[in-house]
Structures are given as C-alpha cells and as structure tokens.
Design a protein around this motif. Sequence first.
Motif, PDB file in Angstrom:
ATOM      1  N   ILE A   4      51.228  37.873  37.899  1.00 30.70           N
ATOM      2  CA  ILE A   4      50.275  39.113  37.906  1.00 30.70           C
ATOM      3  C   ILE A   4      49.310  38.828  38.909  1.00 30.70           C
ATOM      4  O   ILE A   4      48.981  37.440  39.218  1.00 30.70           O
ATOM      5  CB  ILE A   4      49.682  39.014  36.242  1.00 30.70           C
ATOM      6  CG1 ILE A   4      48.785  38.167  36.116  1.00 30.70           C
ATOM      7  CG2 ILE A   4      50.947  39.367  35.556  1.00 30.70           C
ATOM      8  CD1 ILE A   4      47.920  38.502  34.831  1.00 30.70           C
ATOM      9  N   ASN A   5      48.710  39.764  39.315  1.00 29.99           N
ATOM     10  CA  ASN A   5      47.276  39.527  40.126  1.00 29.99           C
ATOM     11  C   ASN A   5      46.346  39.127  38.985  1.00 29.99           C
ATOM     12  O   ASN A   5      45.959  39.943  38.422  1.00 29.99           O
ATOM     13  CB  ASN A   5      47.123  40.722  40.907  1.00 29.99           C
ATOM     14  CG  ASN A   5      45.933  40.793  41.591  1.00 29.99           C
ATOM     15  OD1 ASN A   5      44.939  39.788  41.692  1.00 29.99           O
ATOM     16  ND2 ASN A   5      45.821  41.773  42.648  1.00 29.99           N
ATOM     17  N   ILE A   6      45.903  37.997  39.280  1.00 27.89           N
ATOM     18  CA  ILE A   6      44.640  37.334  38.523  1.00 27.89           C
ATOM     19  C   ILE A   6      43.450  38.179  38.387  1.00 27.89           C
ATOM     20  O   ILE A   6      42.797  38.170  37.403  1.00 27.89           O
ATOM     21  CB  ILE A   6      44.346  35.836  38.934  1.00 27.89           C
ATOM     22  CG1 ILE A   6      45.725  35.016  39.018  1.00 27.89           C
ATOM     23  CG2 ILE A   6      42.988  35.248  38.055  1.00 27.89           C
ATOM     24  CD1 ILE A   6      46.170  34.626  37.464  1.00 27.89           C
ATOM     25  N   SER A   7      43.473  38.959  39.513  1.00 25.72           N
ATOM     26  CA  SER A   7      42.274  39.891  39.345  1.00 25.72           C
ATOM     27  C   SER A   7      41.944  40.953  37.935  1.00 25.72           C
ATOM     28  O   SER A   7      41.048  41.312  37.816  1.00 25.72           O
ATOM     29  CB  SER A   7      41.900  40.680  40.580  1.00 25.72           C
ATOM     30  OG  SER A   7      42.835  41.671  40.904  1.00 25.72           O
ATOM     31  N   LEU A   8      43.601  41.085  37.731  1.00 23.70           N
ATOM     32  CA  LEU A   8      43.462  41.936  36.536  1.00 23.70           C
ATOM     33  C   LEU A   8      43.040  41.685  35.220  1.00 23.70           C
ATOM     34  O   LEU A   8      42.577  42.343  34.383  1.00 23.70           O
ATOM     35  CB  LEU A   8      44.956  42.336  36.228  1.00 23.70           C
ATOM     36  CG  LEU A   8      45.691  43.113  37.248  1.00 23.70           C
ATOM     37  CD1 LEU A   8      47.154  43.267  37.207  1.00 23.70           C
ATOM     38  CD2 LEU A   8      45.394  44.628  37.312  1.00 23.70           C
ATOM     39  N   LEU A   9      42.762  40.096  35.119  1.00 19.74           N
ATOM     40  CA  LEU A   9      42.113  39.539  34.059  1.00 19.74           C
ATOM     41  C   LEU A   9      40.438  39.844  34.163  1.00 19.74           C
ATOM     42  O   LEU A   9      39.922  39.522  33.022  1.00 19.74           O
ATOM     43  CB  LEU A   9      42.388  38.021  34.076  1.00 19.74           C
ATOM     44  CG  LEU A   9      43.638  37.569  34.136  1.00 19.74           C
ATOM     45  CD1 LEU A   9      43.688  36.114  34.017  1.00 19.74           C
ATOM     46  CD2 LEU A   9      44.445  38.210  32.894  1.00 19.74           C
ATOM     47  N   LYS A 166      34.782  40.152  45.572  1.00 23.57           N
ATOM     48  CA  LYS A 166      35.283  38.774  45.676  1.00 23.57           C
ATOM     49  C   LYS A 166      34.584  37.780  44.787  1.00 23.57           C
ATOM     50  O   LYS A 166      33.373  37.871  44.463  1.00 23.57           O
ATOM     51  CB  LYS A 166      34.909  38.456  47.294  1.00 23.57           C
ATOM     52  CG  LYS A 166      35.585  37.017  47.510  1.00 23.57           C
ATOM     53  CD  LYS A 166      35.195  36.523  48.975  1.00 23.57           C
ATOM     54  CE  LYS A 166      35.972  35.292  49.339  1.00 23.57           C
ATOM     55  NZ  LYS A 166      35.454  34.698  50.919  1.00 23.57           N
ATOM     56  N   PRO A 167      35.536  37.391  43.902  1.00 22.86           N
ATOM     57  CA  PRO A 167      34.785  36.341  42.986  1.00 22.86           C
ATOM     58  C   PRO A 167      34.129  34.949  43.676  1.00 22.86           C
ATOM     59  O   PRO A 167      34.630  34.320  44.506  1.00 22.86           O
ATOM     60  CB  PRO A 167      35.804  36.007  42.265  1.00 22.86           C
ATOM     61  CG  PRO A 167      37.306  35.942  43.005  1.00 22.86           C
ATOM     62  CD  PRO A 167      37.049  36.968  44.008  1.00 22.86           C
ATOM     63  N   ALA A 168      33.082  34.574  42.952  1.00 28.61           N
ATOM     64  CA  ALA A 168      32.551  33.126  43.321  1.00 28.61           C
ATOM     65  C   ALA A 168      33.342  32.285  42.487  1.00 28.61           C
ATOM     66  O   ALA A 168      33.681  32.531  41.179  1.00 28.61           O
ATOM     67  CB  ALA A 168      31.072  32.914  42.721  1.00 28.61           C
ATOM     68  N   SER A 169      34.055  31.140  42.784  1.00 33.28           N
ATOM     69  CA  SER A 169      34.949  30.215  42.156  1.00 33.28           C
ATOM     70  C   SER A 169      34.014  28.795  42.245  1.00 33.28           C
ATOM     71  O   SER A 169      33.537  28.332  42.944  1.00 33.28           O
ATOM     72  CB  SER A 169      35.973  30.144  42.958  1.00 33.28           C
ATOM     73  OG  SER A 169      36.999  28.827  42.514  1.00 33.28           O
ATOM     74  N   GLY A 206      41.444  28.036  33.986  1.00 35.07           N
ATOM     75  CA  GLY A 206      40.579  29.020  34.698  1.00 35.07           C
ATOM     76  C   GLY A 206      39.904  30.078  33.877  1.00 35.07           C
ATOM     77  O   GLY A 206      40.829  30.681  33.109  1.00 35.07           O
ATOM     78  N   ILE A 207      38.679  30.287  33.780  1.00 31.63           N
ATOM     79  CA  ILE A 207      38.163  31.477  33.069  1.00 31.63           C
ATOM     80  C   ILE A 207      37.777  32.655  33.891  1.00 31.63           C
ATOM     81  O   ILE A 207      36.695  32.156  34.512  1.00 31.63           O
ATOM     82  CB  ILE A 207      36.943  30.781  32.020  1.00 31.63           C
ATOM     83  CG1 ILE A 207      37.848  29.652  31.257  1.00 31.63           C
ATOM     84  CG2 ILE A 207      36.338  31.900  31.159  1.00 31.63           C
ATOM     85  CD1 ILE A 207      37.178  28.222  31.748  1.00 31.63           C
ATOM     86  N   VAL A 208      38.135  33.586  33.847  1.00 28.24           N
ATOM     87  CA  VAL A 208      37.783  34.597  34.623  1.00 28.24           C
ATOM     88  C   VAL A 208      36.675  35.602  33.671  1.00 28.24           C
ATOM     89  O   VAL A 208      36.773  35.998  32.820  1.00 28.24           O
ATOM     90  CB  VAL A 208      39.252  35.734  35.089  1.00 28.24           C
ATOM     91  CG1 VAL A 208      38.588  36.833  35.845  1.00 28.24           C
ATOM     92  CG2 VAL A 208      40.211  34.721  35.773  1.00 28.24           C
ATOM     93  N   ASN A 209      35.651  36.137  34.700  1.00 27.55           N
ATOM     94  CA  ASN A 209      34.804  36.944  33.968  1.00 27.55           C
ATOM     95  C   ASN A 209      35.266  38.142  34.009  1.00 27.55           C
ATOM     96  O   ASN A 209      35.600  38.999  35.011  1.00 27.55           O
ATOM     97  CB  ASN A 209      33.336  36.893  34.468  1.00 27.55           C
ATOM     98  CG  ASN A 209      32.117  37.470  33.810  1.00 27.55           C
ATOM     99  OD1 ASN A 209      32.254  37.844  32.617  1.00 27.55           O
ATOM    100  ND2 ASN A 209      31.149  37.908  34.564  1.00 27.55           N
ATOM    101  N   LYS A 210      35.039  38.990  32.841  1.00 29.26           N
ATOM    102  CA  LYS A 210      35.535  40.525  32.775  1.00 29.26           C
ATOM    103  C   LYS A 210      34.398  41.534  33.010  1.00 29.26           C
ATOM    104  O   LYS A 210      33.077  41.078  32.896  1.00 29.26           O
ATOM    105  CB  LYS A 210      36.120  40.828  31.348  1.00 29.26           C
ATOM    106  CG  LYS A 210      37.398  40.172  31.175  1.00 29.26           C
ATOM    107  CD  LYS A 210      37.813  40.286  29.708  1.00 29.26           C
ATOM    108  CE  LYS A 210      37.990  41.661  29.282  1.00 29.26           C
ATOM    109  NZ  LYS A 210      38.404  41.527  27.955  1.00 29.26           N
ATOM    110  N   MET A 260      33.479  36.233  38.835  1.00 27.79           N
ATOM    111  CA  MET A 260      33.286  34.689  38.855  1.00 27.79           C
ATOM    112  C   MET A 260      34.353  34.157  38.102  1.00 27.79           C
ATOM    113  O   MET A 260      34.870  34.714  37.184  1.00 27.79           O
ATOM    114  CB  MET A 260      32.013  34.094  38.273  1.00 27.79           C
ATOM    115  CG  MET A 260      31.780  32.732  38.273  1.00 27.79           C
ATOM    116  SD  MET A 260      30.095  32.253  37.486  1.00 27.79           S
ATOM    117  CE  MET A 260      29.112  32.868  38.789  1.00 27.79           C
ATOM    118  N   ILE A 261      34.945  32.976  38.531  1.00 31.61           N
ATOM    119  CA  ILE A 261      35.895  32.197  38.092  1.00 31.61           C
ATOM    120  C   ILE A 261      35.711  30.884  38.085  1.00 31.61           C
ATOM    121  O   ILE A 261      35.298  30.344  38.976  1.00 31.61           O
ATOM    122  CB  ILE A 261      37.456  32.403  38.859  1.00 31.61           C
ATOM    123  CG1 ILE A 261      37.884  33.898  39.196  1.00 31.61           C
ATOM    124  CG2 ILE A 261      38.401  31.286  38.132  1.00 31.61           C
ATOM    125  CD1 ILE A 261      38.942  33.948  40.002  1.00 31.61           C
TER     126      ILE A 261
END
Length: 303
Positions: A4-9, A166-169, A206-210, A260-261
Amino acid sequence: MGEINISLLSVGQVVVNNPILNDCEETKKEYLKRLDSYIGIGQWKRRKFGKAQMAAYKKIIMDSGDEGEKRGISYYKFFMLLDIIQILGYKVKKADADKFEKIKARFSSDYHDADMGLVDRVWRAFQGSGKNKHKKIQALAKSSKLKNEEQYIGLMLQNIKFMEAKPASVMVTATMSAGKSTFINALTGKRVCLSKTMACTSKLHGIVNKAFEDGYSYKYDYDLGLTAEPDELLKDNELNASDKIMTGTHFTGSLGNQRMIISDSPGVNYSRNQEHKSITYKYLKGRNYNLLIYIMNATQLGT
C-alpha cells in the motif's frame, strides 16, 4: 511493506462525522449494504486499503450506538458517494470511467431523486491532483446542493492536502533502555511504542501522523487494520516477514498539523539479538530521514 501507499496512513476517517452514526440500526445496515455493493461493482474490495476501509466503516458505523434519527437512506446518497472516494484512498482515475458508469446506473436506480449531473460533478472534482483539484473540491463544498455535506467535503480536502504534502522524516535510535520509546510516545502524545526497561523494539516501527483526530489508529503489519486497539499497536504479527511495522495516528500537541513520519528503531546494543543492530544500521545507512535523534540515558553515560 510495499503493498500500500504509506501516505494513506496519514488519512483521517471522515466517517466519524457522517450523520449516519446517529441514525437507527436499520438505516445503518442499509447504508453499509449499499456502500458495499457500490465498492463491489468497482471491484475495489480487492485492494488492501479498500478492504480495510470497508471493515473500518462497518465497525465505526455499527459501534456508534442507536440515536434513532431515522432520516431515511435517501438523505445519505451523497455521503455515500463521498465515502466511495474515501475508500478508494482518493485515487479517482479516469481509467475507472466504465466502473463509475455502472455505479451511476445503480445509483440512479437506488435514488430516483438523485441529481445525476451533481453526481458527475462530485466524481470529477476528486480527479487529478494539485491546486486545480483543490479548487474544484472547495467549489463543491460551497454548492447550495451539498450544504449537508459541506463539513464532510472540507475534511476530505484536508486529508488530500495532508497526504500530498512531503513528510518530514525523523529517525530515533538509542542504546538499550535509554528511554527511546518513552520519548516517542511523548512526541506523538500517544502510547504507540512499548516503554519498558528491556529491548522492546525488534523491528523498525514507523509512526505516521494523520490529518486530524478521528479516535482511531492504523496498523500495517502484514495485515492492514484501520481501527487498531491500543494493545494491538504494541504487538508484532508473526506473519510479517519484513523488518518494518507502520502505524498511523494523529499526533497531539504542537506537531498535530505537521506531515511527519517518526521511526522507532531497534536498540543498537542488545547483545541477545544482533539482528536489532543490523536492522538499525541498515536504515541509518539508507539515510531516508531528515533528522536523526540519538537518545542517551543520563544515568549510564559511562557505559
């Protein structure tokens, strides 16, 4: 972890703001039955995200209680159309035109009072990307014919803008028991990592901000669950052969609006399992992060 596309998280659940949650059980069941039917026509339940979203919708809607509003299923027709777009992960493709025509035919049969021109307009508004797409959705939210759905559309646009950013990692690593997971829990404002005086993390976490708070957390660990209970976030799925687990949750505090991730890596000095060190070094050498934070225990600086 590439299925899956991680951005969906990073997408929040708009259904928590759907008035169907306050309707009677009979209407809720009919809503889910029709929604499932439309997704089936499009053959989108085969997608991992679509399947997980349908499971989440069933849980969220049926667990919401029975307020007995009894508005009637026709009231929700455009909420349902918008939910289809959410379940698709906002990937409304021109290539799906034939599928959409079949859904429109069923939609017209199900709702004799439906404005099919407006149905077309809603569908087209979510095609493409970038500022032009944003403008079309903003115009949709201002439509006098979609007053009831205005807030819903606004949340969907918030999801899209957040997902496209674009997420900050941030990579966080440490020696064993330095307080790395406790630090990450404090950073996110959620208990998403184990925090004990032991080598807890055996994979990159990995923790993705919603985009916004919806009361739910996601977990992608071989399976994808979009209504994960807090204790599920702290367990590894044995079927996951990869060295990575992904979580999606809304960060509280000052980081709440940041795409952010945060990556919680295994400890680098756990002598019982050298794989912890090798996994961490693999991701450190990859340098797919903007910031590296190394946590040290102030009481053990001499070791």
